[in-house]
Design a protein around this motif. Structure first.
Motif, PDB file in Angstrom:
ATOM      1  N   HIS A   1      17.584 -26.752 -41.619  1.00  0.00           N
ATOM      2  CA  HIS A   1      16.631 -26.786 -42.724  1.00  0.00           C
ATOM      3  C   HIS A   1      16.145 -28.209 -43.020  1.00  0.00           C
ATOM      4  CE1 HIS A   1      15.103 -25.160 -46.687  1.00  0.00           C
ATOM      5  NE2 HIS A   1      14.956 -26.464 -46.792  1.00  0.00           N
ATOM      6  N   GLY A   2      14.827 -28.399 -42.884  1.00  0.00           N
ATOM      7  CA  GLY A   2      14.206 -29.675 -43.236  1.00  0.00           C
ATOM      8  C   GLY A   2      14.016 -30.621 -42.064  1.00  0.00           C
TER       9      GLY A   2
ATOM     10  N   HIS B   1       9.322 -22.921 -49.294  1.00  0.00           N
ATOM     11  CA  HIS B   1       9.830 -23.776 -48.213  1.00  0.00           C
ATOM     12  C   HIS B   1       8.968 -23.650 -46.964  1.00  0.00           C
ATOM     13  CE1 HIS B   1      12.316 -25.576 -45.221  1.00  0.00           C
ATOM     14  NE2 HIS B   1      12.673 -24.434 -44.664  1.00  0.00           N
TER      15      HIS B   1
ATOM     16  N   HIS C   1      19.326 -22.188 -38.400  1.00  0.00           N
ATOM     17  CA  HIS C   1      18.112 -22.927 -38.761  1.00  0.00           C
ATOM     18  C   HIS C   1      18.537 -24.270 -39.349  1.00  0.00           C
ATOM     19  CE1 HIS C   1      14.303 -24.040 -40.433  1.00  0.00           C
ATOM     20  NE2 HIS C   1      14.735 -23.954 -41.674  1.00  0.00           N
TER      21      HIS C   1
ATOM     22  N   HIS D   1       8.874 -24.604 -42.894  1.00  0.00           N
ATOM     23  CA  HIS D   1       9.649 -25.063 -41.738  1.00  0.00           C
ATOM     24  C   HIS D   1       8.877 -26.140 -40.972  1.00  0.00           C
ATOM     25  CE1 HIS D   1      12.534 -21.426 -40.989  1.00  0.00           C
ATOM     26  NE2 HIS D   1      12.270 -21.516 -42.274  1.00  0.00           N
TER      27      HIS D   1
END
Ligand code: C2O
Ligand code: CU
Ligand code: CU
Length: 436
Positions: free
Chosen positions: A54-55, A370, A52, A372
């Motif tokens: 992230h961000g 968080h 993944h 996605h």
């Protein structure tokens, strides 16, 4: 993907880890804003994995959530991730399968997206911060997903590393301006860094530039998965030393590392005369006229009396943590693990609509929430407006906090929203929403 790392310091024994290319952290990926990249991942583990990013705001099919956005990568198989990063900034990558164990054993790496025009600093530094629970022989302790960790603060460790090793002195030069990229890649440890004798200026949060500002009471609060970029003018005297403290937990402050000035005369007499603000990323501005409100309520966890707070009828599932037991819920629903095939989204947004997202923490615990695929414009916390035009993909909520944010649902697909204390994610603090 198996390797060894010197987590315990120069005198300590080596620690067996799982790592991208066998290293902790994984290789620093430096890519260019707006330029397509292709990253081939080969699974050398004995279990399924995914990666993944992230961000990064990318195509849903590249988001790396097993079952939801792609089939898991089987042992011995590979998968090619392709995306074009729209935003410059500090990001990271990690598995989204067997997350607790795979990340807890070391799988994580930094991902830096460079601005089209270089930023005027003397040095660009990265501190990838990781927290480890090591046993007496300095090996990664087992016992992942215990009930205590799952229903309380998560697997907080006993050894913090910077870029994969026990922190030693950080050499600096008087007069230089450093851009320091801080990444908290810990499973559960929240950090609050104080640079003694220095005044770091926050220039970006979670990769997204903000109005440059000094942190409140001088502490940089980094929850798991958060990033902060600071600009620091090194104004100490040649030869001087200054501690960097982590004092997030009351009475447990410890010196993380030390800035050690070299004896050379200052690089320049006055701080560098260049603007601190970074160029803004092309984020879509929330549109008040096309707004859908949605509220997310965080529930569960251990209460003061050592009991689990009710998690909406999901308690018949056995002990939380292991075997998919739930200790937490979002709006009464517990989605456990890493991601699932056929999970019905909790809410849906029409493409192009603005989502006004309210996150309410009813629990007695801290949660870095968080999202996605999107960055959230953080509007308010407990009714008070959040200044400095901050965009975040991971927002930390203190117990009982209410945070309001907004984002434009411009990217179709099924997207995860979860707590980034990985024990909490695994034990139910996770949901999915759909953009159609
Ligand atoms: Cu870094 Cu689903 O998260
Ligand atoms: Cu993510
Ligand atoms: Cu949490």
């Amino acid at each position: 993907m198996h390797g060894r790392a010197n987590l315990a310091g120069p005198e300590g024994p080596w620690t067996s880890i799982w790592g991208y290319d066998g290293t902790v952290p994984g290789p620093i990926l430096r890519i260019q804003q707006g330029r397509p990249v292709r990253i081939a991942v080969e699974n050398g583990l004995d279990e399924d994995t995914t990666v993944h990013w992230h961000g990064i705001r990318l195509l849903n099919a590249m988001d790396g959530v097993p079952g939801l956005t792609q089939p898991p990568i089987k042992p011995g198989e590979s998968f090619v991730y392709e995306f074009t990063p729209p935003d410059a900034g500090t990001f990271w990558y990690h598995p989204h399968a067997g997350s607790l164990v795979q990340m807890g054993r070391g799988l994580a790496g930094p991902l830096i997206v460079e601005e089209a025009e270089p930023v005027a600093v003397d040095r660009d530094l990265l501190w990838m911060l990781q927290d480890w629970r090591l046993s007496g022989d300095k090996q990664i302790a087992g016992g992942f997903g215990s009930t205590m960790d799952a229903a309380m603060s998560g697997r907080v460790g006993n050894e913090v590393t910077i870029n994969g090793s026990a922190p030693t002195n950080q050499p600096v030069r008087a007069g230089e301006r450093v851009r320091l990229r801080l990444v908290n890649a810990s499973l559960a440890r929240i950090m609050a860094l104080r640079f003694e004798g220095h005044r770091p200026v926050i220039v970006a949060i979670d990769g997204q530039p903000c109005d440059p500002h000094e942190p409140e009471d001088g502490r940089l609060v980094l929850a798991p998965a958060m990033r902060i970029d600071v600009a620091i003018d090194m104004q100490g005297d040649p030869g001087s030393r200054h501690d960097v403290m982590d004092d997030v937990y009351d009475g447990l402050a410890y010196p993380l590392t030390t800035l050690a000035y070299d004896r050379a005369p200052p690089l320049r007499a006055n701080p560098l005369d260049a603007p601190l603000a970074l160029p803004r990323n092309p984020l879509p501005e929330p549109d008040r006229a096309r707004t859908i409100r949605w509220e997310i309520v965080l529930q569960g966890g251990m209460t003061g009396g050592g009991k689990l707070a009710g998690v909406g009828g999901m308690m018949g599932m056995g002990m939380p943590g292991m075997n998919g037991g739930a200790a937490w819920a979002i709006n009464g629903m517990s989605m456990t693990g890493d991601g699932h095939a056929g999970m019905a989204p909790q809410f849906a947004l029409e493409r192009g609509a603005t989502c006004h997202l309210i996150i309410r923490n009813e629990t007695a615990w801290w949660h870095p929430m968080h999202v996605h695929g999107f960055s959230l414009s953080v509007l308010s916390r407990n009714g008070a407006p959040v200044p400095h035009r901050q965009w975040q993909d991971t927002v930390l909520l203190a117990p009982k906090d209410i945070v309001e944010c907004a984002f434009v649902a411009d990217n179709p697909g099924d997207w995860m929203l979860h707590c980034h204390v990985i024990d909490h994610q695994m034990a139910g603090l996770m949901t999915v929403f759909r953009v159609t």
